[in-house]
Design a protein around this motif. Sequence first.
Motif, PDB file in Angstrom:
ATOM      1  N   THR A  85       0.833  -1.205   0.000  1.00  0.00           N
ATOM      2  CA  THR A  85       0.000   0.000   0.000  1.00  0.00           C
ATOM      3  C   THR A  85       0.869   1.257   0.000  1.00  0.00           C
ATOM      4  OG1 THR A  85      -1.709  -1.209   1.194  1.00  0.00           O
ATOM      5  CG2 THR A  85      -1.867   1.187   1.208  1.00  0.00           C
ATOM      6  N   THR A  86       1.908   1.250   0.811  1.00  0.00           N
ATOM      7  CA  THR A  86       2.823   2.394   0.878  1.00  0.00           C
ATOM      8  C   THR A  86       3.524   2.604  -0.457  1.00  0.00           C
ATOM      9  OG1 THR A  86       3.174   1.991   3.232  1.00  0.00           O
ATOM     10  CG2 THR A  86       4.787   3.373   2.119  1.00  0.00           C
ATOM     11  N   ALA A  87       4.003   1.520  -1.051  1.00  0.00           N
ATOM     12  CA  ALA A  87       4.685   1.622  -2.343  1.00  0.00           C
ATOM     13  C   ALA A  87       3.715   2.086  -3.432  1.00  0.00           C
ATOM     14  CB  ALA A  87       5.307   0.287  -2.714  1.00  0.00           C
ATOM     15  N   ALA A  88       2.475   1.583  -3.383  1.00  0.00           N
ATOM     16  CA  ALA A  88       1.483   1.988  -4.374  1.00  0.00           C
ATOM     17  C   ALA A  88       1.178   3.480  -4.259  1.00  0.00           C
ATOM     18  CB  ALA A  88       0.206   1.168  -4.199  1.00  0.00           C
ATOM     19  N   ASP A  89       1.064   3.967  -3.041  1.00  0.00           N
ATOM     20  CA  ASP A  89       0.823   5.402  -2.837  1.00  0.00           C
ATOM     21  C   ASP A  89       1.970   6.226  -3.410  1.00  0.00           C
ATOM     22  OD1 ASP A  89      -1.537   4.731  -1.594  1.00  0.00           O
ATOM     23  OD2 ASP A  89      -0.764   5.022   0.445  1.00  0.00           O
ATOM     24  N   GLU A  90       3.187   5.748  -3.235  1.00  0.00           N
ATOM     25  CA  GLU A  90       4.351   6.458  -3.768  1.00  0.00           C
ATOM     26  C   GLU A  90       4.347   6.431  -5.299  1.00  0.00           C
ATOM     27  OE1 GLU A  90       7.828   8.734  -3.670  1.00  0.00           O
ATOM     28  OE2 GLU A  90       6.328   8.316  -2.127  1.00  0.00           O
ATOM     29  N   TYR A  91       4.003   5.285  -5.868  1.00  0.00           N
ATOM     30  CA  TYR A  91       3.913   5.193  -7.335  1.00  0.00           C
ATOM     31  C   TYR A  91       2.844   6.135  -7.868  1.00  0.00           C
ATOM     32  CZ  TYR A  91       7.035   1.187  -8.058  1.00  0.00           C
ATOM     33  OH  TYR A  91       8.123   0.363  -8.148  1.00  0.00           O
ATOM     34  N   GLU A  92       1.705   6.223  -7.175  1.00  0.00           N
ATOM     35  CA  GLU A  92       0.656   7.147  -7.601  1.00  0.00           C
ATOM     36  C   GLU A  92       1.153   8.586  -7.559  1.00  0.00           C
ATOM     37  OE1 GLU A  92      -2.636   6.258  -5.040  1.00  0.00           O
ATOM     38  OE2 GLU A  92      -3.340   4.629  -6.324  1.00  0.00           O
ATOM     39  N   ARG A  93       1.893   8.912  -6.517  1.00  0.00           N
ATOM     40  CA  ARG A  93       2.439  10.266  -6.389  1.00  0.00           C
ATOM     41  C   ARG A  93       3.374  10.580  -7.550  1.00  0.00           C
ATOM     42  NH1 ARG A  93       6.655  12.970  -4.707  1.00  0.00           N
ATOM     43  NH2 ARG A  93       7.922  11.188  -4.112  1.00  0.00           N
ATOM     44  N   LEU A  94       4.078   9.559  -8.035  1.00  0.00           N
ATOM     45  CA  LEU A  94       5.033   9.746  -9.132  1.00  0.00           C
ATOM     46  C   LEU A  94       4.380   9.592 -10.508  1.00  0.00           C
ATOM     47  CD1 LEU A  94       8.005   7.719  -7.613  1.00  0.00           C
ATOM     48  CD2 LEU A  94       7.798  10.209  -7.772  1.00  0.00           C
ATOM     49  N   ARG A  96       2.915   6.854 -11.710  1.00  0.00           N
ATOM     50  CA  ARG A  96       3.044   5.500 -12.265  1.00  0.00           C
ATOM     51  C   ARG A  96       1.818   4.693 -11.848  1.00  0.00           C
ATOM     52  NH1 ARG A  96       8.458   2.840 -11.595  1.00  0.00           N
ATOM     53  NH2 ARG A  96       7.408   1.463 -13.071  1.00  0.00           N
ATOM     54  N   THR A  97       0.684   5.017 -12.473  1.00  0.00           N
ATOM     55  CA  THR A  97      -0.589   4.438 -12.060  1.00  0.00           C
ATOM     56  C   THR A  97      -0.674   2.935 -12.312  1.00  0.00           C
ATOM     57  OG1 THR A  97      -1.560   5.074 -14.180  1.00  0.00           O
ATOM     58  CG2 THR A  97      -1.859   6.596 -12.333  1.00  0.00           C
ATOM     59  N   GLU A  98      -0.058   2.438 -13.380  1.00  0.00           N
ATOM     60  CA  GLU A  98      -0.131   1.004 -13.669  1.00  0.00           C
ATOM     61  C   GLU A  98       0.528   0.184 -12.555  1.00  0.00           C
ATOM     62  OE1 GLU A  98       1.731  -1.847 -16.996  1.00  0.00           O
ATOM     63  OE2 GLU A  98       0.525  -0.177 -17.790  1.00  0.00           O
ATOM     64  N   ALA A  99       1.700   0.623 -12.130  1.00  0.00           N
ATOM     65  CA  ALA A  99       2.399  -0.080 -11.041  1.00  0.00           C
ATOM     66  C   ALA A  99       1.621   0.054  -9.733  1.00  0.00           C
ATOM     67  CB  ALA A  99       3.811   0.470 -10.882  1.00  0.00           C
ATOM     68  N   ALA A 100       1.039   1.223  -9.509  1.00  0.00           N
ATOM     69  CA  ALA A 100       0.251   1.439  -8.285  1.00  0.00           C
ATOM     70  C   ALA A 100      -0.975   0.535  -8.263  1.00  0.00           C
ATOM     71  CB  ALA A 100      -0.168   2.899  -8.197  1.00  0.00           C
ATOM     72  N   GLU A 101      -1.654   0.399  -9.392  1.00  0.00           N
ATOM     73  CA  GLU A 101      -2.828  -0.465  -9.454  1.00  0.00           C
ATOM     74  C   GLU A 101      -2.464  -1.919  -9.187  1.00  0.00           C
ATOM     75  OE1 GLU A 101      -4.480   0.292 -13.299  1.00  0.00           O
ATOM     76  OE2 GLU A 101      -5.272   2.250 -12.702  1.00  0.00           O
ATOM     77  N   ARG A 102      -1.324  -2.363  -9.732  1.00  0.00           N
ATOM     78  CA  ARG A 102      -0.875  -3.742  -9.516  1.00  0.00           C
ATOM     79  C   ARG A 102      -0.607  -3.982  -8.030  1.00  0.00           C
ATOM     80  NH1 ARG A 102       3.976  -5.486  -8.740  1.00  0.00           N
ATOM     81  NH2 ARG A 102       4.943  -3.642  -9.628  1.00  0.00           N
ATOM     82  N   HIS A 104      -1.825  -2.291  -5.453  1.00  0.00           N
ATOM     83  CA  HIS A 104      -3.102  -2.260  -4.718  1.00  0.00           C
ATOM     84  C   HIS A 104      -3.837  -3.590  -4.883  1.00  0.00           C
ATOM     85  CE1 HIS A 104      -3.295   1.713  -3.023  1.00  0.00           C
ATOM     86  NE2 HIS A 104      -3.074   2.308  -4.193  1.00  0.00           N
ATOM     87  N   ALA A 105      -3.792  -4.160  -6.078  1.00  0.00           N
ATOM     88  CA  ALA A 105      -4.445  -5.449  -6.320  1.00  0.00           C
ATOM     89  C   ALA A 105      -3.778  -6.551  -5.499  1.00  0.00           C
ATOM     90  CB  ALA A 105      -4.411  -5.786  -7.812  1.00  0.00           C
ATOM     91  N   GLU A 106      -2.453  -6.532  -5.415  1.00  0.00           N
ATOM     92  CA  GLU A 106      -1.736  -7.518  -4.603  1.00  0.00           C
ATOM     93  C   GLU A 106      -2.110  -7.369  -3.127  1.00  0.00           C
ATOM     94  OE1 GLU A 106       2.496  -7.548  -5.223  1.00  0.00           O
ATOM     95  OE2 GLU A 106       2.285  -7.790  -7.390  1.00  0.00           O
ATOM     96  N   ALA A 107      -2.184  -6.123  -2.656  1.00  0.00           N
ATOM     97  CA  ALA A 107      -2.566  -5.875  -1.263  1.00  0.00           C
ATOM     98  C   ALA A 107      -3.980  -6.391  -0.997  1.00  0.00           C
ATOM     99  CB  ALA A 107      -2.462  -4.386  -0.943  1.00  0.00           C
ATOM    100  N   ASP A 108      -4.879  -6.216  -1.965  1.00  0.00           N
ATOM    101  CA  ASP A 108      -6.255  -6.704  -1.802  1.00  0.00           C
ATOM    102  C   ASP A 108      -6.299  -8.226  -1.693  1.00  0.00           C
ATOM    103  OD1 ASP A 108      -7.246  -4.126  -1.843  1.00  0.00           O
ATOM    104  OD2 ASP A 108      -7.766  -4.178  -3.979  1.00  0.00           O
ATOM    105  N   VAL A 109      -5.465  -8.909  -2.490  1.00  0.00           N
ATOM    106  CA  VAL A 109      -5.404 -10.378  -2.427  1.00  0.00           C
ATOM    107  C   VAL A 109      -4.988 -10.812  -1.026  1.00  0.00           C
ATOM    108  CG1 VAL A 109      -4.102 -12.397  -3.226  1.00  0.00           C
ATOM    109  CG2 VAL A 109      -4.966 -10.729  -4.885  1.00  0.00           C
ATOM    110  N   LEU A 110      -3.962 -10.169  -0.482  1.00  0.00           N
ATOM    111  CA  LEU A 110      -3.478 -10.539   0.852  1.00  0.00           C
ATOM    112  C   LEU A 110      -4.487 -10.173   1.931  1.00  0.00           C
ATOM    113  CD1 LEU A 110       0.290  -9.618   0.514  1.00  0.00           C
ATOM    114  CD2 LEU A 110      -0.778 -11.872   0.355  1.00  0.00           C
ATOM    115  N   ARG A 111      -5.179  -9.045   1.762  1.00  0.00           N
ATOM    116  CA  ARG A 111      -6.190  -8.627   2.739  1.00  0.00           C
ATOM    117  C   ARG A 111      -7.299  -9.663   2.865  1.00  0.00           C
ATOM    118  NH1 ARG A 111      -6.245  -3.616   0.442  1.00  0.00           N
ATOM    119  NH2 ARG A 111      -4.800  -2.325   1.560  1.00  0.00           N
ATOM    120  N   GLN A 112      -7.632 -10.323   1.762  1.00  0.00           N
ATOM    121  CA  GLN A 112      -8.682 -11.346   1.789  1.00  0.00           C
ATOM    122  C   GLN A 112      -8.306 -12.494   2.732  1.00  0.00           C
ATOM    123  OE1 GLN A 112      -9.248 -12.568  -2.243  1.00  0.00           O
ATOM    124  NE2 GLN A 112     -10.152 -10.612  -2.865  1.00  0.00           N
ATOM    125  N   HIS A 113      -7.019 -12.768   2.855  1.00  0.00           N
ATOM    126  CA  HIS A 113      -6.567 -13.849   3.730  1.00  0.00           C
ATOM    127  C   HIS A 113      -6.476 -13.400   5.185  1.00  0.00           C
ATOM    128  CE1 HIS A 113      -5.783 -16.805   0.606  1.00  0.00           C
ATOM    129  NE2 HIS A 113      -5.475 -15.768  -0.148  1.00  0.00           N
TER     130      HIS A 113
END
Length: 118
Positions: A85-94, A96-102, A104-113
């Motif tokens: 989440t922290t890295a995605a926020d930094e990518y969004e700030r820079l 780099r939305t594609e990397a940020a979305e990826r 965020h999606a990875e974080a969502d997968v882990l959150r489900q567990h």
Amino acid sequence: MRASLRAGLTTALKNRDRVATTALRSALAAIDNAEAVPVDQLSTATGTEHVVGAALGVGAAEAERRDLTEADVRAIVENEVLERTTAADEYERLGRTEAAERLHAEADVLRQHLEPAS
């Protein structure tokens, strides 16, 4: 939780879900790394100058692993979510939305567990 992560990894591999596969492999690796005993705590045998520090006997090279509690495993997975989440926020700030979305999606997968099973 580890069993849930492994089952999720199997499903992700069968479904060829790269995002879930990456997230789950990373979390499982972080758990495995946390179980490893630090190098300075490993015991080695002494002997002649030819084998000083060599492990002796069958299975002697196998290092014991630490036993993690369910709370330890949960904390590791929570940390993996936080890092993404922290890295995605930094990518969004820079911008780099594609990397940020990826991420965020990875974080969502882990959150489900992390959610309690219902």
